[in-house]
Design a protein around this motif. Structure first.
Motif, short mmCIF file in Angstrom:
data_model
loop_
_atom_site.label_atom_id
_atom_site.label_comp_id
_atom_site.label_asym_id
_atom_site.label_seq_id
_atom_site.Cartn_x
_atom_site.Cartn_y
_atom_site.Cartn_z
N THR A 1 0.86 -1.19 0.00
CA THR A 1 0.00 0.00 0.00
C THR A 1 0.90 1.24 0.00
O THR A 1 1.80 1.34 0.82
N PRO A 2 0.68 2.19 -0.93
CA PRO A 2 1.54 3.37 -0.94
C PRO A 2 1.51 4.12 0.39
O PRO A 2 0.46 4.16 1.06
N ALA A 3 2.65 4.69 0.75
CA ALA A 3 2.76 5.41 2.03
C ALA A 3 1.68 6.49 2.14
O ALA A 3 1.13 6.73 3.22
N HIS A 4 1.36 7.14 1.03
CA HIS A 4 0.34 8.21 1.09
C HIS A 4 -1.04 7.65 1.40
O HIS A 4 -1.84 8.31 2.06
N GLU A 5 -1.28 6.44 0.91
CA GLU A 5 -2.59 5.82 1.22
C GLU A 5 -2.68 5.45 2.70
O GLU A 5 -3.72 5.66 3.34
N ARG A 6 -1.58 4.91 3.21
CA ARG A 6 -1.56 4.59 4.65
C ARG A 6 -1.71 5.88 5.45
O ARG A 6 -2.47 5.95 6.42
N GLY A 7 -0.98 6.91 5.00
CA GLY A 7 -1.04 8.20 5.70
C GLY A 7 -2.44 8.78 5.73
O GLY A 7 -2.86 9.37 6.73
N ALA A 8 -3.18 8.60 4.64
CA ALA A 8 -4.54 9.17 4.57
C ALA A 8 -5.41 8.57 5.68
O ALA A 8 -6.24 9.27 6.28
N LEU B 1 -9.09 1.84 8.54
CA LEU B 1 -7.98 0.89 8.64
C LEU B 1 -8.50 -0.52 8.31
O LEU B 1 -9.50 -0.95 8.90
N PRO B 2 -7.86 -1.23 7.39
CA PRO B 2 -8.38 -2.57 7.03
C PRO B 2 -8.39 -3.50 8.24
O PRO B 2 -7.51 -3.42 9.10
N ALA B 3 -9.39 -4.39 8.26
CA ALA B 3 -9.50 -5.35 9.38
C ALA B 3 -8.22 -6.15 9.50
O ALA B 3 -7.60 -6.53 8.50
N GLY B 4 -7.81 -6.40 10.73
CA GLY B 4 -6.64 -7.25 10.99
C GLY B 4 -5.32 -6.49 11.05
O GLY B 4 -4.31 -7.05 11.46
N ILE C 1 -9.96 1.26 23.53
CA ILE C 1 -11.08 0.98 22.61
C ILE C 1 -11.36 2.22 21.76
O ILE C 1 -11.59 2.13 20.55
N ARG C 2 -11.30 3.39 22.39
CA ARG C 2 -11.55 4.64 21.64
C ARG C 2 -10.56 4.79 20.49
O ARG C 2 -10.93 5.16 19.37
N LEU C 3 -9.28 4.51 20.77
CA LEU C 3 -8.28 4.67 19.70
C LEU C 3 -8.52 3.66 18.58
O LEU C 3 -8.45 4.00 17.39
N ALA C 4 -8.85 2.44 18.97
CA ALA C 4 -9.13 1.42 17.95
C ALA C 4 -10.35 1.83 17.13
O ALA C 4 -10.37 1.67 15.89
N GLN C 5 -11.36 2.41 17.81
CA GLN C 5 -12.56 2.88 17.08
C GLN C 5 -12.19 3.95 16.07
O GLN C 5 -12.70 3.99 14.95
N ALA C 6 -11.31 4.88 16.49
CA ALA C 6 -10.92 5.98 15.59
C ALA C 6 -10.28 5.41 14.32
O ALA C 6 -10.57 5.87 13.21
N ALA D 1 2.31 3.76 9.87
CA ALA D 1 2.80 4.65 8.80
C ALA D 1 3.86 3.94 7.96
O ALA D 1 3.91 4.10 6.74
N TYR D 2 4.70 3.15 8.63
CA TYR D 2 5.78 2.48 7.90
C TYR D 2 5.38 1.11 7.38
O TYR D 2 6.22 0.35 6.91
N GLY D 3 4.09 0.78 7.51
CA GLY D 3 3.59 -0.42 6.81
C GLY D 3 3.53 -1.69 7.63
O GLY D 3 3.35 -2.77 7.07
N ASN D 4 3.68 -1.57 8.95
CA ASN D 4 3.60 -2.77 9.79
C ASN D 4 2.15 -3.06 10.19
O ASN D 4 1.28 -2.21 10.04
N THR D 5 1.93 -4.25 10.72
CA THR D 5 0.67 -4.51 11.42
C THR D 5 0.96 -4.56 12.92
O THR D 5 2.12 -4.68 13.32
N VAL D 6 -0.10 -4.47 13.72
CA VAL D 6 0.10 -4.28 15.16
C VAL D 6 -0.77 -5.24 15.97
O VAL D 6 -1.95 -5.44 15.67
N VAL D 7 -0.16 -5.81 17.01
CA VAL D 7 -0.91 -6.51 18.06
C VAL D 7 -0.66 -5.71 19.33
O VAL D 7 0.48 -5.59 19.78
N TRP D 8 -1.72 -5.14 19.87
CA TRP D 8 -1.56 -4.14 20.95
C TRP D 8 -2.18 -4.62 22.25
O TRP D 8 -3.34 -4.98 22.32
#
Ligand code: UN1
Length: 399
Positions: free
Chosen positions: A4-11, A138-141, A127-132, A109-116
């Motif tokens: 995914t282009p960095a600009h798309e992630r940034g958006a 943000l794509p599921a997963g 939960i609020r941040l995840a909702q935002a 932003a740098y293209g990683n996925t996260v387990v938080w």
């Protein structure tokens, strides 16, 4: 297809910033209720999280790598960056949305996925941040939020598919996770303890210094790794300064953070209250020096006097930690000396020891931190790895 282009992630991050910002009036009081800091600090923290997302949302507009000259004709050397992969994010209670923001925003932003895994005391703001992020598209997963006990942090670090771990929290837990991660070859960034000194030299503006020392020691009820917990004051002005500080401490409005005029709320829970109180009141005489060295993570200020500037700086360095320090002086020569002499990751001259901005490095010297620093361009060092590309044209004889 490519990443995914960095600009798309940034958006997505920019849209999340907008959601967080417009929710500040609602989430700020929720944060104050959940964590205990004041309403103003709660709302300020939510806005800070939005600011962090906005900073990383624009990362696509910044440099993505480097190009070097080659010693060989017809060749260029490029340094490109790739995401690490799956990042474990383990965050503390004291900044329930800002610290997650400054780990999760650069990770994404740098293209990683996260387990938080957030601290179990502050699930609502997580939960609020995840909702935002969900609302921002943000794509599921891509972000996976795990709410539960501390053992989840261990399960994350033990997972064979973990590619990086970023942690902020206590020194004990950080060192344990760092050892575990190192044993598995997983890069870790750990931001841990502090025992941050404020140094008040004889020429300082004492009212300004007292106001800032109080803020450093009392904001968030002293529960910041950057809080001021040691005071080193020049002998010649010590009595006068401590008297001003005492007046300010007595005037501090302590109480329920839901009330607007309150300047200091409770610590996070009863266990914290007990360990802070025991750390002071139950301390046997022979262990008094511990007050100078151990992080109590509460509004506690240990005080020492220094006869000379040299002694003041020496005493400031007398800690295994080196996160932050504050120096109060009007003498620029002293300030410059402090930059050389005091071994910390953040030095404040004439302002309180806490604070961080999204565009500059944050993290400690000595045993306060482990691995690359956070925020600004420093974050890129942790959340990406580089590929050095030796690039020549393909046609034989072209060079
Ligand atoms: C600040 O000083 O505003 O856990 C931020 C902490 C630090 C963040 C401090 N990682 O307190």
């Amino acid at each position: 297809m490519g990443p995914t282009p960095a600009h798309e992630r940034g958006a997505i991050l920019l849209r999340a910033a907008a959601v967080i910002e417009r929710s500040a009036d609602e989430w700020g009081p929720e944060l104050a209720r959940e964590e205990g800091k004041t309403l103003a600090e709660g709302k300020g923290e939510v806005l800070r999280a939005a600011q962090v997302f906005r900073y990383y949302g624009n990362e696509g507009d910044r440099t993505a790598g480097e190009i070097f000259s080659s010693p060989r004709r017809g060749e260029n050397i490029l340094v490109t960056r790739k995401p690490l992969g799956v990042i474990g994010v383990v965050t503390p209670f004291n900044f329930p949305i800002a610290i997650p923001a400054w780990k999760i925003a650069p990770a994404l932003a740098y293209g990683n996925t996260v387990v938080w895994k957030p601290a179990s005391t502050v699930p609502l703001l997580a939960i609020r941040l995840a909702q935002a992020l969900d609302e921002a598209g943000l794509p599921a997963g891509v972000l996976n939020l795990l709410i539960g006990p501390g053992s989840i942090g261990s399960s994350i670090v033990e997972h064979p598919e973990l590619d990086g771990l970023t942690f902020t929290g206590s020194t004990n837990v950080g060192r344990r996770l760092a050892a575990e991660a190192a044993g598995r070859g997983v890069p870790i960034q750990a931001e841990m303890g502090g025992k941050n000194a404020a140094i008040v030299l004889a020429d300082a503006d004492l009212d300004l210094a007292a106001e800032q020392v109080m803020l450093g020691a009392s904001r968030s009820t002293g529960q910041k790794c950057t809080a001021t917990s040691r005071l080193i004051v020049a002998d010649s002005i010590a009595d006068e300064f401590l008297a001003i500080l005492k007046t300010q401490a007595e005037a501090l409005v302590v109480g329920d953070p839901a009330e607007g005029e309150v300047q200091m709320g409770p610590v996070v829970n009863d266990g914290a209250r007990k360990s802070i109180r025991d750390g002071i009141l139950e301390l046997p005489a022979e262990r008094q020096p511990d007050l100078w060295t151990e992080e109590l993570f509460g509004p506690v200020l240990a005080v020492r006097r220094a006869a000379t500037v040299e002694e003041a700086f020496e005493v400031a360095n007398d800690s295994e930690f080196g996160l932050s320090a504050a120096l109060f002086t009007q003498d620029v020569t002293m300030a410059l000396e402090a930059v050389d002499e005091i071994d910390v990751g953040t030095l404040h001259v004439n302002s309180e020891s806490a604070g961080a901005d999204p565009h500059v490095p944050f993290g400690g010297a000595k045993k306060s931190g482990y691995g690359p620093k956070e925020q600004g361009t420093a974050a890129r060092e942790f959340f990406t790895h580089t590929t050095t590309v030796y690039l020549r044209g393909g046609a034989a004889g072209a060079c």
